[in-house]
Motif scaffolding. Structure first.
Motif, PDB file in Angstrom:
ATOM      1  N   ALA A   1       8.920  -1.536  -6.095  1.00 22.89           N
ATOM      2  CA  ALA A   1       7.628  -0.856  -5.959  1.00 22.89           C
ATOM      3  C   ALA A   1       6.747  -1.695  -5.026  1.00 22.89           C
ATOM      4  CB  ALA A   1       6.956  -0.699  -7.319  1.00 22.89           C
ATOM      5  N   PHE A   2       5.907  -1.009  -4.243  1.00 25.40           N
ATOM      6  CA  PHE A   2       5.136  -1.705  -3.212  1.00 25.40           C
ATOM      7  C   PHE A   2       3.729  -1.111  -3.113  1.00 25.40           C
ATOM      8  CE2 PHE A   2       9.622  -1.443  -2.060  1.00 25.40           C
ATOM      9  CZ  PHE A   2       9.952  -2.786  -1.997  1.00 25.40           C
ATOM     10  N   PRO A   3       2.751  -1.904  -2.639  1.00 25.21           N
ATOM     11  CA  PRO A   3       1.376  -1.403  -2.496  1.00 25.21           C
ATOM     12  C   PRO A   3       1.220  -0.524  -1.258  1.00 25.21           C
ATOM     13  CG  PRO A   3       1.476  -3.682  -1.793  1.00 25.21           C
ATOM     14  CD  PRO A   3       2.849  -3.350  -2.301  1.00 25.21           C
ATOM     15  N   ILE A   4       1.907   0.612  -1.273  1.00 28.77           N
ATOM     16  CA  ILE A   4       1.996   1.474  -0.092  1.00 28.77           C
ATOM     17  C   ILE A   4       0.625   1.945   0.391  1.00 28.77           C
ATOM     18  CG2 ILE A   4       2.880   3.706   0.727  1.00 28.77           C
ATOM     19  CD1 ILE A   4       5.014   1.552   0.388  1.00 28.77           C
TER      20      ILE A   4
ATOM     21  N   SER B   1       3.166  -4.970  -6.007  1.00 31.58           N
ATOM     22  CA  SER B   1       2.583  -3.680  -6.386  1.00 31.58           C
ATOM     23  C   SER B   1       2.025  -3.739  -7.799  1.00 31.58           C
ATOM     24  CB  SER B   1       3.653  -2.580  -6.314  1.00 31.58           C
ATOM     25  OG  SER B   1       3.213  -1.406  -6.957  1.00 31.58           O
TER      26      SER B   1
ATOM     27  N   ASN C   1       6.982  -9.353 -10.929  1.00 34.72           N
ATOM     28  CA  ASN C   1       5.622  -9.529 -10.425  1.00 34.72           C
ATOM     29  C   ASN C   1       5.280 -11.012 -10.355  1.00 34.72           C
ATOM     30  OD1 ASN C   1       4.800 -10.330 -13.101  1.00 34.72           O
ATOM     31  ND2 ASN C   1       4.630  -8.168 -13.646  1.00 34.72           N
TER      32      ASN C   1
ATOM     33  N   ASP D   1       2.409  -1.530  -9.804  1.00 37.38           N
ATOM     34  CA  ASP D   1       3.437  -0.879 -10.610  1.00 37.38           C
ATOM     35  C   ASP D   1       4.598  -1.806 -10.936  1.00 37.38           C
ATOM     36  OD1 ASP D   1       1.992   1.478 -10.402  1.00 37.38           O
ATOM     37  OD2 ASP D   1       3.031   2.102  -8.579  1.00 37.38           O
TER      38      ASP D   1
ATOM     39  N   ARG E   1       5.648   5.400  -3.861  1.00 42.86           N
ATOM     40  CA  ARG E   1       5.379   3.961  -3.815  1.00 42.86           C
ATOM     41  C   ARG E   1       6.591   3.104  -4.164  1.00 42.86           C
ATOM     42  NH1 ARG E   1       0.779   5.909  -6.561  1.00 42.86           N
ATOM     43  NH2 ARG E   1       1.482   5.099  -8.555  1.00 42.86           N
ATOM     44  N   SER E   2       7.775   3.717  -4.347  1.00 41.53           N
ATOM     45  CA  SER E   2       8.910   2.915  -4.777  1.00 41.53           C
ATOM     46  C   SER E   2      10.213   3.427  -4.195  1.00 41.53           C
ATOM     47  CB  SER E   2       8.994   2.903  -6.314  1.00 41.53           C
ATOM     48  OG  SER E   2       9.298   4.200  -6.804  1.00 41.53           O
TER      49      SER E   2
ATOM     50  N   THR F   1      12.132  -6.448  -5.852  1.00 43.14           N
ATOM     51  CA  THR F   1      10.965  -5.577  -5.767  1.00 43.14           C
ATOM     52  C   THR F   1      11.427  -4.183  -5.368  1.00 43.14           C
ATOM     53  OG1 THR F   1      10.663  -6.334  -3.486  1.00 43.14           O
ATOM     54  CG2 THR F   1       9.319  -7.398  -5.185  1.00 43.14           C
TER      55      THR F   1
ATOM     56  N   GLU G   1       1.836 -10.066  -2.013  1.00 42.96           N
ATOM     57  CA  GLU G   1       1.094  -9.076  -2.798  1.00 42.96           C
ATOM     58  C   GLU G   1       2.071  -8.098  -3.442  1.00 42.96           C
ATOM     59  OE1 GLU G   1      -2.005  -8.984  -3.508  1.00 42.96           O
ATOM     60  OE2 GLU G   1      -2.798 -10.509  -2.145  1.00 42.96           O
TER      61      GLU G   1
END
Length: 621
Positions: free
Chosen positions: A427-430, A483, A490, A485, A543-544, A425, A481
Motif C-alpha cells: 500500500a502506498f500514499p498514492i 501508507s 509500517n 493503510d 492505493r495498493s 510494502t 513515507e
C-alpha cells in the motif's frame, strides 16, 4: 446393520437429538458401528458460544445447544471420525484444546487447494497471482478488473432512494444494465440453458428490500423499452454501448480462447428476450419467496439480507451489489456470494462494493494466505506436528475482529516474530505526490551514500551492497513515507523490531539490493553510475498492489552473495520502483489525474531467523 451403510443428512438443531435416540434403540452394539460425521459450515452453530461464561453461582454454563448435542453424539459412537468443513475456520482453531470433549481439531487440519477455475478472495481482491507471475522473464497474467467501487456520493444516493423510493440510484441502474449486458453476452456465447442471477444486498433490515425491488422493477421496464424500441431510448442505448466496450476490454485482456469477443449488436439482439424473462425476488426473513433453479433456465434479480449471507448459492451469479459491511473475518468471507466458479463467463462478472470493503477483502486475503501458510506445518514435514502440539495462529487486524466475541473461545492475543519472513510494502500514499517524490529522493540519497561499490550482475543490475550498517537502514526507514493503510509493514513496526534486535547483536548488518527490474520498462538512474529498470504492478485498489517482490530476485541475491539465509545478524532490503503508468493499458490507474502521477518506491525486507523472537501480534491459544 453395520454391513449396510446408511446416510443421514441432518440440520444442526434438535434433529441431532432425534438421531441420537434412534441410534440408542439399535440392537447392534455401537462399539461395532463405524461412523463418519461431517459437520458442514462447522464454524456456524457448532461452536460453544457459552465458553467461559458463568451462572449466577459462579459455575460454568453448559455448552450451547448445538455444540452440546454434537458432543453427546460423538460420545455415543466410540468408533467415530468427526470432520469439520468450512471456508472460514477462524473460530474452530480458537476452541479451547484443553477441553477434550469439545470440537477442537486436535488431530489434523488440512487446507484444500483452490481448484482450477475457482475465483476466491485472492484472485478478486488480493493475492490472486503467484509471485512467479511477476517475474520479468514470464508472461504476466492480466488483472481481472471486475470490482466497481460504490463512492460516498453513490452511498448517499442509495440512502436517499431508501428514504424516498423515487427512482433507482445511479449505481443500481448501472449494475442492472451490466447484468442485462452480461446475460445477453452469455446467451450469445450459447449459455442459454444456464441460470443467470444478480444479487442486491442493500441492508440487513428488511424494509429497504421492498423499496429496492420496486425501483429495480421500474428500471427494468425502461430497459425492456430500450430492448424493444432502441430508437426511442437513445440515452440508454448510448450508455449500454459504452458499458459494453468496457466489458470487451476486460475480455480481450484475458487472452482466453474460451471468451469470445462480440460486437454490441451481436449481444443486444438478445436483450428483448432477456429483459422479458427477468424475475425480481425478495429474500428475507419475512418474505415467502424462494429461488427455484429447476426446470426452465431462470433469470433472477435477488434482493435480500441475511438469507443471502451464508451458504445460499445463487446459480450463475454475475453481478453483485453489496453495501453492507462487517467487522469480523469470518462474516466478511461468508458474505462473498460471488466467490466460486464462473466457467466461460468470469470476464462478464461485476462486483459493486465500497472502497473500504474492497480493501478489507484485500487485507483479509493476506490474512487468509498467512493462515494457510501456517497450517502447512501440519503436512509438509517428515514428522509433522498436530494442531495439539503446535497451535495455529491468525494475524490480527486493527479494525476487524477475527470472529464474534461469543466464538473467540480460548483465543488470546499473542506476539509472533518477523523472523524468517519477507515483508513488503503493498500500500502506498498514492494521493500525495509530494510523499511519493520524497520517497524516491530518500532512496537516491540512501543509495548514493552507501559506502562501497556494489557487486553487479550487469550494468542494469542486479546491484548488491554487502554489510551495510543497520543504522543506515534505520535512517532510511525514518525518511520513507509509509501508507496510512500499511497496518503491518509500517515505520513503527519495522523500526521498533530492528532496533530491539540490534541491542542484542542481531540484524546489525544488511545487504541492500536493487533488482534489475523488467527489461520492457524504462531505465531509472539511482546515481550517475547505477541504473536499473522499473517494474510494473497493476493496482488492485486505488492505493495498493497485490504483491511487490519477484522470487527470482531473492534467489539471485543468495547466489551472488553466498549468504546463509538463517544468519540472525544479517537482513536484506530490496528497493523496487513501480512505474506510474502501471495497468494503464488495461484501464487501471493509480492516479485519476495524470498531473499527479509519480513513480512509486516499494520496499521488500527479508528477515532471518532470530534467537530473540521479537514479535508482532496474532491470535492463538
Amino acid at each position: 446393520n453395520p454391513k449396510r451403510p446408511q446416510l443421514a443428512v441432518i440440520k444442526k438443531n434438535k434433529r441431532i437429538e432425534t438421531l441420537k435416540q434412534w441410534l440408542e434403540k439399535t440392537h447392534t452394539p455401537l462399539k461395532d458401528l463405524p461412523a463418519l460425521i461431517i459437520d458442514d459450515e462447522c464454524d456456524q452453530s457448532s461452536i460453544n458460544t457459552n465458553y467461559g461464561k458463568k451462572d449466577d453461582e459462579g459455575y460454568d454454563l453448559d455448552p450451547s445447544a448445538t455444540n452440546g448435542r454434537i458432543r453427546d453424539l460423538l460420545a455415543l459412537l466410540p468408533k467415530c471420525v468427526y470432520v469439520g468443513f468450512t471456508a472460514t475456520p477462524f473460530a474452530n482453531v480458537l476452541i479451547d484444546a484443553s477441553v477434550e470433549e469439545d470440537l477442537y481439531p486436535r488431530d489434523f487440519i488440512a487446507t484444500l487447494p483452490e481448484p482450477p477455475g475457482y475465483f476466491g478472495p485472492r484472485k478478486l481482491f488480493g493475492l490472486g497471482m503467484d509471485p512467479s507471475d511477476f517475474s520479468p522473464h514470464e508472461k504476466q497474467k492480466p488483472l481481472l478488473a471486475v470490482i466497481k467501487n460504490i463512492s460516498e456520493d453513490d452511498a448517499s444516493e442509495i440512502d436517499l432512494a431508501l428514504e424516498s423510493g423515487n427512482g433507482a440510484p445511479t449505481i443500481l441502474a448501472n449494475a442492472l444494465l451490466t447484468f442485462v449486458l452480461s446475460s445477453c453476452a452469455r446467451l450469445a456465447r450459447g449459455q442459454g440453458r444456464e441460470h443467470f442471477s444478480m444479487l442486491v444486498h442493500p441492508s440487513q433490515k428488511t424494509e429497504p428490500h421492498e423499496i429496492f425491488s420496486k425501483v429495480i422493477s421500474d428500471e427494468l421496464e425502461l430497459l425492456k423499452g430500450a430492448a424493444a424500441r432502441p430508437s426511442k431510448f437513445p440515452n440508454i442505448m448510448q450508455k449500454a454501448k459504452d458499458e459494453w466496450e468496457k466489458f470487451r476490454r476486460i475480455t480481450k485482456d484475458q487472452e482466453d480462447a474460451e471468451l469470445p469477443d462480440y460486437s454490441f449488436d451481436k449481444i443486444w439482439k438478445f436483450a428483448k428476450e432477456l429483459t422479458g424473462s427477468i424475475e425480481i425476488k425478495v429474500l428475507n426473513m419475512h418474505s415467502e419467496a424462494s429461488l427455484d433453479y429447476t426446470g426452465i433456465p431462470k433469470r433472477y434479480v435477488v434482493v435480500g439480507g441475511n438469507r443471502l449471507s451464508r451458504g445460499l448459492t445463487l446459480e450463475g451469479l454475475s453481478v453483485s451489489v453489496f453495501t453492507r459491511s462487517t467487522n469480523t473475518y469470518d462474516t466478511l468471507l461468508q458474505m462473498g456470494r460471488w466467490f466460486g466458479f464462473r466457467p466461460k463467463y468470469y470476464d462478464l462478472t461485476r462486483i459493486y462494493v465500497s472502497r473500504e470493503m474492497e480493501e478489507l477483502f484485500a487485507d483479509l486475503a493476506r490474512v487468509e494466505e498467512d493462515l494457510r501458510s501456517d497450517l502447512k506445518k501440519y503436512a509438509q514435514q517428515q514428522n509433522p506436528p498436530t494442531p495439539l502440539d503446535l497451535m495455529p495462529r491468525i494475524r490480527r487486524h486493527p479494525t476487524m475482529a477475527i470472529t464474534s466475541k461469543m466464538k473467540m473461545g480460548a483465543g488470546r492475543p499473542i506476539s509472533i516474530s518477523f523472523e524468517n519472513t519477507s515483508q513488503q510494502t503493498v500500500a502506498f500514499p498514492i494521493d500525495k505526490k509530494d510523499l511519493l517524490r520524497k520517497n524516491i529522493d530518500a532512496a537516491h540519497a540512501f543509495i548514493g551514500g552507501l559506502p562501497k561499490t556494489p557487486k553487479s550482475a550487469s550494468e542494469e543490475g542486479i546491484h548488491i551492497w554487502k554489510d551495510v550498517p543497520s543504522a543506515m537502514v534505520l535512517e532510511f526507514i525514518k525518511e520513507y513515507e509509509f501508507s496510512p493503510d500499511a497496518r503491518v509493514v509500517n515505520r513503527q513496526n519495522l523500526e521498533g523490531y530492528i532496533s530491539r534486535l540490534n541491542k542484542i547483536g542481531e540484524l546489525t548488518s544488511w545487504d541492500i539490493v536493487l533488482p534489475r527490474g523488467n527489461p520492457k520498462q524504462d531505465v531509472h538512474p539511482w546515481t550517475k553510475d547505477i541504473v536499473t529498470r522499473k517494474i510494473e504492478r497493476a493496482p488492485v485498489t486505488s492505493r495498493s498492489i497485490r504483491i511487490l517482490s519477484s522470487p527470482g530476485d531473492k534467489k539471485a541475491w543468495l547466489e551472488m552473495t553466498g549468504r546463509d539465509p538463517v544468519d540472525p545478524t544479517r537482513g536484506c532490503l530490496m528497493l523496487y520502483l513501480v512505474d506510474r503508468n502501471s495497468g494503464k493499458d488495461k484501464g487501471l490507474n493509480f492516479f485519476e489525474n495524470p498531473a499527479n502521477a509519480e513513480d512509486i518506491l516499494g520496499l521488500v525486507m527479508i528477515f532471518p531467523e532470530s534467537e530473540s523472537h521479537e514479535t508482532i501480534e496474532y491470535v492463538s491459544q
